[in-house]
Design a protein around this motif. Structure first.
Motif, PDB file in Angstrom:
ATOM      1  N   VAL A 229     -42.695 -36.736 -41.404  1.00  0.00           N
ATOM      2  CA  VAL A 229     -42.608 -36.319 -40.252  1.00  0.00           C
ATOM      3  C   VAL A 229     -42.790 -37.475 -39.188  1.00  0.00           C
ATOM      4  O   VAL A 229     -43.336 -38.518 -39.568  1.00  0.00           O
ATOM      5  CB  VAL A 229     -43.910 -35.481 -39.684  1.00  0.00           C
ATOM      6  CG1 VAL A 229     -44.084 -35.100 -38.371  1.00  0.00           C
ATOM      7  CG2 VAL A 229     -44.010 -34.185 -40.614  1.00  0.00           C
ATOM      8  N   ALA A 230     -41.707 -37.518 -38.054  1.00  0.00           N
ATOM      9  CA  ALA A 230     -41.449 -38.756 -37.508  1.00  0.00           C
ATOM     10  C   ALA A 230     -42.744 -39.327 -36.855  1.00  0.00           C
ATOM     11  O   ALA A 230     -43.149 -40.351 -36.799  1.00  0.00           O
ATOM     12  CB  ALA A 230     -40.309 -38.358 -36.188  1.00  0.00           C
ATOM     13  N   GLU A 231     -43.440 -38.411 -36.540  1.00  0.00           N
ATOM     14  CA  GLU A 231     -44.775 -38.722 -35.530  1.00  0.00           C
ATOM     15  C   GLU A 231     -45.693 -39.509 -36.475  1.00  0.00           C
ATOM     16  O   GLU A 231     -46.131 -40.479 -36.346  1.00  0.00           O
ATOM     17  CB  GLU A 231     -45.424 -37.686 -34.943  1.00  0.00           C
ATOM     18  CG  GLU A 231     -44.620 -36.891 -33.716  1.00  0.00           C
ATOM     19  CD  GLU A 231     -43.454 -36.042 -34.000  1.00  0.00           C
ATOM     20  OE1 GLU A 231     -42.677 -36.030 -33.236  1.00  0.00           O
ATOM     21  OE2 GLU A 231     -43.432 -35.953 -35.335  1.00  0.00           O
ATOM     22  N   ARG A 232     -45.975 -38.853 -37.682  1.00  0.00           N
ATOM     23  CA  ARG A 232     -46.808 -39.651 -38.719  1.00  0.00           C
ATOM     24  C   ARG A 232     -46.206 -40.965 -39.253  1.00  0.00           C
ATOM     25  O   ARG A 232     -46.923 -42.008 -39.223  1.00  0.00           O
ATOM     26  CB  ARG A 232     -46.878 -38.565 -39.878  1.00  0.00           C
ATOM     27  CG  ARG A 232     -47.672 -37.469 -39.622  1.00  0.00           C
ATOM     28  CD  ARG A 232     -47.876 -36.550 -40.815  1.00  0.00           C
ATOM     29  NE  ARG A 232     -48.149 -35.299 -40.715  1.00  0.00           N
ATOM     30  CZ  ARG A 232     -48.368 -34.334 -41.503  1.00  0.00           C
ATOM     31  NH1 ARG A 232     -47.995 -34.559 -42.873  1.00  0.00           N
ATOM     32  NH2 ARG A 232     -49.079 -33.094 -41.113  1.00  0.00           N
ATOM     33  N   MET A 233     -44.765 -40.989 -39.458  1.00  0.00           N
ATOM     34  CA  MET A 233     -44.356 -42.081 -39.640  1.00  0.00           C
ATOM     35  C   MET A 233     -44.401 -43.133 -38.799  1.00  0.00           C
ATOM     36  O   MET A 233     -44.717 -44.363 -39.039  1.00  0.00           O
ATOM     37  CB  MET A 233     -42.763 -41.968 -40.033  1.00  0.00           C
ATOM     38  CG  MET A 233     -41.910 -43.192 -40.590  1.00  0.00           C
ATOM     39  SD  MET A 233     -40.261 -42.919 -40.687  1.00  0.00           S
ATOM     40  CE  MET A 233     -39.930 -42.795 -38.996  1.00  0.00           C
ATOM     41  N   GLU A 234     -44.276 -42.869 -37.480  1.00  0.00           N
ATOM     42  CA  GLU A 234     -44.415 -43.910 -36.335  1.00  0.00           C
ATOM     43  C   GLU A 234     -45.888 -44.228 -36.194  1.00  0.00           C
ATOM     44  O   GLU A 234     -46.066 -45.465 -36.095  1.00  0.00           O
ATOM     45  CB  GLU A 234     -43.761 -43.042 -35.195  1.00  0.00           C
ATOM     46  CG  GLU A 234     -42.504 -42.992 -34.832  1.00  0.00           C
ATOM     47  CD  GLU A 234     -41.957 -41.965 -34.033  1.00  0.00           C
ATOM     48  OE1 GLU A 234     -42.810 -41.298 -33.195  1.00  0.00           O
ATOM     49  OE2 GLU A 234     -40.893 -41.634 -33.846  1.00  0.00           O
ATOM     50  N   ASP A 235     -46.684 -43.465 -36.498  1.00  0.00           N
ATOM     51  CA  ASP A 235     -48.257 -43.676 -36.313  1.00  0.00           C
ATOM     52  C   ASP A 235     -48.664 -44.780 -37.423  1.00  0.00           C
ATOM     53  O   ASP A 235     -49.306 -45.640 -37.275  1.00  0.00           O
ATOM     54  CB  ASP A 235     -48.914 -42.626 -36.578  1.00  0.00           C
ATOM     55  CG  ASP A 235     -49.036 -41.634 -35.315  1.00  0.00           C
ATOM     56  OD1 ASP A 235     -48.604 -42.230 -34.192  1.00  0.00           O
ATOM     57  OD2 ASP A 235     -49.417 -40.619 -35.435  1.00  0.00           O
ATOM     58  N   ASP A 236     -48.025 -44.368 -38.844  1.00  0.00           N
ATOM     59  CA  ASP A 236     -48.197 -45.414 -39.807  1.00  0.00           C
ATOM     60  C   ASP A 236     -47.788 -46.711 -39.485  1.00  0.00           C
ATOM     61  O   ASP A 236     -48.218 -47.855 -39.850  1.00  0.00           O
ATOM     62  CB  ASP A 236     -47.774 -45.001 -41.193  1.00  0.00           C
ATOM     63  CG  ASP A 236     -48.292 -43.764 -41.470  1.00  0.00           C
ATOM     64  OD1 ASP A 236     -49.555 -43.382 -41.244  1.00  0.00           O
ATOM     65  OD2 ASP A 236     -47.856 -42.899 -42.524  1.00  0.00           O
TER      66      ASP A 236
ATOM     67  N   GLU B 168     -48.307 -29.801 -35.185  1.00  0.00           N
ATOM     68  CA  GLU B 168     -49.032 -29.876 -36.511  1.00  0.00           C
ATOM     69  C   GLU B 168     -48.490 -28.881 -37.755  1.00  0.00           C
ATOM     70  O   GLU B 168     -48.922 -28.803 -38.895  1.00  0.00           O
ATOM     71  CB  GLU B 168     -50.391 -29.709 -36.415  1.00  0.00           C
ATOM     72  CG  GLU B 168     -50.730 -28.168 -35.482  1.00  0.00           C
ATOM     73  CD  GLU B 168     -50.626 -28.514 -34.172  1.00  0.00           C
ATOM     74  OE1 GLU B 168     -51.160 -27.740 -33.406  1.00  0.00           O
ATOM     75  OE2 GLU B 168     -50.215 -29.470 -33.462  1.00  0.00           O
ATOM     76  N   ALA B 169     -47.608 -27.935 -37.261  1.00  0.00           N
ATOM     77  CA  ALA B 169     -47.086 -26.713 -37.995  1.00  0.00           C
ATOM     78  C   ALA B 169     -45.844 -27.178 -38.485  1.00  0.00           C
ATOM     79  O   ALA B 169     -45.427 -26.264 -39.750  1.00  0.00           O
ATOM     80  CB  ALA B 169     -47.134 -25.374 -37.281  1.00  0.00           C
ATOM     81  N   THR B 170     -45.027 -28.210 -37.988  1.00  0.00           N
ATOM     82  CA  THR B 170     -43.768 -28.391 -38.453  1.00  0.00           C
ATOM     83  C   THR B 170     -43.624 -29.045 -39.846  1.00  0.00           C
ATOM     84  O   THR B 170     -43.133 -28.444 -40.709  1.00  0.00           O
ATOM     85  CB  THR B 170     -43.138 -29.404 -37.567  1.00  0.00           C
ATOM     86  OG1 THR B 170     -43.861 -30.393 -37.658  1.00  0.00           O
ATOM     87  CG2 THR B 170     -42.943 -28.606 -36.174  1.00  0.00           C
TER      88      THR B 170
END
Length: 351
Positions: free
Chosen positions: A323-330, A259-261
């Protein structure tokens, strides 16, 4: 084995010293035991045993520096002890040690060991019957040490420069891609052992080719150096910057929660945009891709996810952080919604 012997200078010296100890000192030890010189024979045996132990440690652990320091102290103390016990017959070994110590340890430590060895031989052993012999021994010993010191200092400086050339980008001072791969693998090992989070940030300068084409590569080099300096100023000492290639940099950040990256990358993006200026005062911007390390993930997959996030940032407007994680969630949400829409469409009977 031969690769390490050829490429690790200090390890090769340690190995040659070990071989020389076996072939050169062991016969003397046997001869002294045969002549009843038990103390001298025990000293020779102890010196050979410890030299072999130091050589084995260097090969097993790869820590040739610590092994070299240990062996420098050992052979200096051993040579002094043998000279004190045997007398002038062992003085010739002193000159070998005076030179070898500078190959094993840093010049300052080797100098201290040499001075202590000479002092012990002269003050404790007093093996010389005439003052002229004593002065000649001290003078030649100091001259040999001075020459070896100059050579050792130059060798140490060259080793440091070669190590830096092998691990750092000469233009920006950032570490190179080969070191990045090694440190990413080390980060994965740390993550698996201690569950310490790690983040990877890839940044790519926007429209950098235009700077090189319109203003020359010299101006582009200045921009790259300025970017590297700015990133180093605004990140922690524990973070490591690598030049990935061209205008791309990679930042490895240990101990940063997912969450800080985004905040760290966003701060760097803002600093680059507001603090750096290109030719004729033009604005410099960068796009960022961020990925946090996942359980069971390889270094290639980790880097690929960060690179995919960077590609998303470049293709959706640049000068942004993805952010890769957010992009993947989307993407997962979009796929799930597409499946729902498809099912609803299929469920509605056609007229």
């Amino acid at each position: 084995m031969f690769y390490r012997f050829r490429n690790d200078f200090q390890l090769s010296i340690i190995t040659l010293l070990g071989v020389s100890a076996v072939t050169g000192i062991v016969p003397f030890a046997v001869f002294r035991f045969w002549n009843g010189e038990v103390l001298a024979g025990l000293l020779d045996t102890a010196i050979v045993t410890l030299i072999i132990a130091g050589m084995t440690y260097a090969w097993v652990t790869g820590d040739s520096r610590r092994a070299g320091v240990f062996m420098c102290v050992l052979i200096s103390a051993g040579a002094a002890a043998v000279a004190i016990v045997i007398g002038t017959k062992a003085i010739f070994w002193i000159y070998v040690v005076l030179v070898t110590s500078f190959f094993l340890a840093p010049p300052a430590l080797a100098t201290v060991c040499n001075l202590l060895m000479l002092g012990a031989v002269v003050l404790v052993g007093d093996p010389f019957d005439q003052n002229q012999s004593l002065y000649s021994f001290l003078a030649t010993g100091i001259m040999v040490s001075c020459c070896a010191y100059v050579f050792g200092r130059r060798n140490e400086d060259q080793r440091i420069r070669l190590e830096r050339l092998a691990t750092h980008d000469p233009l920006t001072g950032a570490k190179n891609r080969r070191v990045m791969e090694e440190e990413m693998q080390a980060a994965i090992s740390t993550f698996e052992r201690n569950d310490t989070p790690h983040a990877l940030v890839i940044l790519d300068l926007d429209h950098f080719k235009t700077i090189n084409d319109n203003h020359g590569h010299g101006v582009g080099d200045v921009v790259l150096r300025d970017v590297a300096d700015l990133v180093n100023r605004h990140t922690r000492l524990s973070d490591t910057l690598f030049r990935f290639g061209g205008e791309e940099f990679v930042l490895l950040m240990p101990g940063v929660r997912p969450e800080a990256t985004a905040s760290v990358a966003e701060n760097l993006r803002y600093k680059i945009m507001t603090e750096l200026r290109g030719p004729r005062g033009s604005r410099i911007t960068a796009s960022f891709g961020v990925a946090s390390l996942r359980v069971g993930e390889s270094d290639d997959l980790w880097l690929e996810r960060a690179d995919s996030a960077l590609y998303e940032a470049k293709t959706t407007g640049r000068n942004k952080v993805v952010v890769a994680e957010r992009m993947e969630d989307d993407m997962d949400d979009m796929n799930a919604q597409a499946i729902v829409d498809d099912r609803l469409t299929t469920a509605v009977p056609s007229c």
